[in-house]
Structures are given as C-alpha cells and as structure tokens.
Design an enzyme around this catalytic site. Structure first.
Site, PDB file in Angstrom:
ATOM      1  N   SER A   1       0.835  -1.209   0.000  1.00 13.10           N
ATOM      2  CA  SER A   1       0.000   0.000   0.000  1.00 13.10           C
ATOM      3  C   SER A   1       0.868   1.257   0.000  1.00 13.10           C
ATOM      4  CB  SER A   1      -0.979  -0.045   1.175  1.00 13.10           C
ATOM      5  OG  SER A   1      -2.009   0.910   1.015  1.00 13.10           O
TER       6      SER A   1
ATOM      7  N   HIS B   1      -5.800  -1.305  -3.289  1.00 10.31           N
ATOM      8  CA  HIS B   1      -7.133  -1.561  -2.709  1.00 10.31           C
ATOM      9  C   HIS B   1      -8.270  -1.215  -3.672  1.00 10.31           C
ATOM     10  CE1 HIS B   1      -4.771  -1.748   0.970  1.00 10.31           C
ATOM     11  NE2 HIS B   1      -4.462  -0.486   0.861  1.00 10.31           N
TER      12      HIS B   1
END
Length: 207
Positions: free
Chosen positions: A120, A161
């Site tokens: 991320s 995501h």
C-alpha cells in the site's frame, strides 16, 4: 537489476510472495519498516504482515524510522538484503523517510540488489510523486512534508485496494481524477506487481 514486489495487502498475497522468494532464492531475513502505520487508528495489517513473514520462515527485524536516529536507520537499510515497507499514511511515511535522508540510500541499495517489498503506502512511494494519493490518505498529518517526490523507481502509479472496502469510493475517485494524467496501476488486495529491471508483471493470488 531492480527487484520490487508491490502489493495492496501483504497478508493477502502471502502465497505469491512465497513463490517469489523461492524463485529468487531469497535469504530468510527482512528489515520491516512499520512507520506508515504510526498515524493510523487501524494497524492490524501490520501484525498480519509480520505473521505472514513468520509463516514463511522469515526472521524479522523491525525498524521504526520515526523513532530512531538517521545513522542507525541508514546502517540497518545498508546491511539489509530485503526491505519491507508497510501500509499506512503515505505522506507521513515519505516525511519520515525524508527527515532521515533515506530515499537516496534506498534507491542506491535497490540498484545494488536490495529486494524492495512495498505494501500500500510502501508501494505508492515507489512512484515519481505521491500527491495523487491525497484522496485516499490524509495529507495534513505530515506537517513537515514539503516535497511529495517519491522514489521514482517505477514509471507507473500504484492504486492499491481498488474495489476493496473501505477504499472503494476513494480509489474510484482517484482513478477518475488521474486516469488521463498518469499511468495508474490498479490492484486489489489479492494482487501484486512484480518488477524485474524494466519489466513488470501483475500476478494474482488463487482464490
């Protein structure tokens, strides 16, 4: 040769990393930087990433670059063969890396064979600039960040995501805002981008 393993959610691609580690014959020791999580309320993914490494037989050394001095951080990174950088707030992460003057060192180590694993926020900072992530992360927590230039190790911009809660809305808005401006690389929580030199491949965990 540049070697990057970039993902949204490390625990969700554990098997992919296991295959990657075997293919690369990686040594079972990783320097683990959880710093991006310092400004987050929810940090279970950091514990899950540590457990995933342990499940795969890796020895973990944790280094919070926000709470150690520059010389120690630089020495630890210089000595490492595998560097993992966790998810969390991308802007805060970049701020702390800049404060310890670690970006040039990480770039140099990648050139010298360091395997960089980014989850991320840790994946996002490999781009040339991280400002595109301001819809997903709160930029205001990084009060000492004056330059959003990232590592510049890839010529695309990871959008992690994608389609995943609780980022469904913000990831879609980011895509709509920047799809004609940047080469966005959309990945969900079961995918990873493997970079070898100038080649890149998107791989998906079997569900």
């Amino acid at each position: 040769m540049k070697q990057l393993f970039l993902c949204s959610y490390f625990a969700g691609v554990k098997d992919l990393f296991s295959d990657y580690a075997k293919e690369k014959n990686l040594e079972k020791k990783v320097l683990f930087i959880p710093t991006a999580g310092n400004k987050e309320d929810y940090t279970a993914y950091i514990d899950e990433a540590q457990q995933a490494f342990r499940d795969l037989g890796f020895e973990i050394e944790i280094l919070d670059i926000a709470s150690c001095d520059r010389e120690i951080a630089q020495a630890k990174i210089f000595q490492s063969k595998i560097l993992y950088v966790s998810g969390g707030n991308t802007f805060y992460l970049l701020q702390e890396l800049n404060k310890k003057q670690l970006l040039p060192l990480i770039k140099e180590q990648i050139r010298d064979g360091l395997v960089y694993v980014g989850e991320s926020a840790g994946a996002i900072i490999t781009a040339k600039d991280i400002d595109y992530n301001k819809l997903m992360d709160d930029k205001t927590v990084a009060t000492e960040l004056f330059d959003t230039a990232g590592l510049g190790e890839v010529n695309f911009y990871i959008l992690p995501h994608y389609g995943e809660e609780p980022f469904t809305d913000s990831s879609q808005k980011t895509f709509e805002m920047y799809k004609n401006q940047f080469s966005l690389m959309l990945i969900n929580n079961s995918q990873a981008v493997i970079v070898n030199g100038e080649e890149r491949e998107v791989v998906s965990e079997q569900t």
